[in-house]
Design an enzyme around this catalytic site. Sequence first.
Site, short mmCIF file in Angstrom:
data_model
loop_
_atom_site.label_atom_id
_atom_site.label_comp_id
_atom_site.label_asym_id
_atom_site.label_seq_id
_atom_site.Cartn_x
_atom_site.Cartn_y
_atom_site.Cartn_z
N GLU A 49 0.86 -1.17 0.00
CA GLU A 49 0.00 0.00 0.00
C GLU A 49 0.90 1.23 0.00
OE1 GLU A 49 -2.54 -0.17 3.38
OE2 GLU A 49 -3.85 -1.70 2.52
N ASP A 60 -5.51 8.58 11.01
CA ASP A 60 -4.15 8.12 11.31
C ASP A 60 -3.65 8.69 12.62
OD1 ASP A 60 -3.26 6.41 9.08
OD2 ASP A 60 -3.72 8.17 7.88
#
Length: 266
Positions: A49, A60
Amino acid sequence: MPDAPHSLATVLAQPHPTLGVFVPAGLHPPADERRLIDALTGAGSGLIEIGLPSDFAPLDGPVIRAAYHQALQQGTDLARTLRAVEHAASRAPTVVMTYWAPVQHQGPERLALACAAAGAAGVMVVDLPACMAGRWHDATKNAGLCAPRLVPRHTPGTGLASATAGASGWLYAPASTATTGYQGALDIQALGAFTQRLRAASPLPVVSGVGISTPRLAACVAPLVDAVVIGTPIVRALAADAAQAPALVASFARALHPTSITETRA
């Protein structure tokens, strides 16, 4: 030149779960980044990824946000990210991870075509707005990309059909309900129940990440899914001492399928 990588569908259909590794684009100079990607795939990552850096990354935690900030400070943009994607895609199936803001800025159709031209297998928008899902799925389909979909754990049963509609490639079931970088215990029973709900709602493979902070936890999650993606532990290593990252990847790979790891002697 290395052999051409398997397709994303082939990798996710293997009898044991695939190890995926998240790499934020632009954290290192291009030549170093290419060598690191080679080392990570050589250490056992069957899926890559590539994160498109964004200054707005609410899902995040601090490690990945800091990596994105550093990459942006170093001038990483879409073109620079696509160069990383192109190299990664020559080594393993590669999916671009992004937030909606960069997609909106570039234009969904333009970004999808650019990612496809770079060799990406797909693009996953982690915060895809429901009102834009139709346009985004059309853009990826027209570009020949898959469009994996992150499905939050709290999604009610009545909402699974709409949450998975139009998705392709895989469904992403976060192992933790926290932001990336969570290092606590995982509720494996709850994750197992959720993956069963996803499989009942869609035939797509199920991938998990977020909070899988150790090889031991990866081994616990592995029986439930078709791939396990490691983000923060690898990004932390890449940022602190990149030379240690391949060994860390290898430890996660052994945890996912230890019986396939055999010793060879000279």
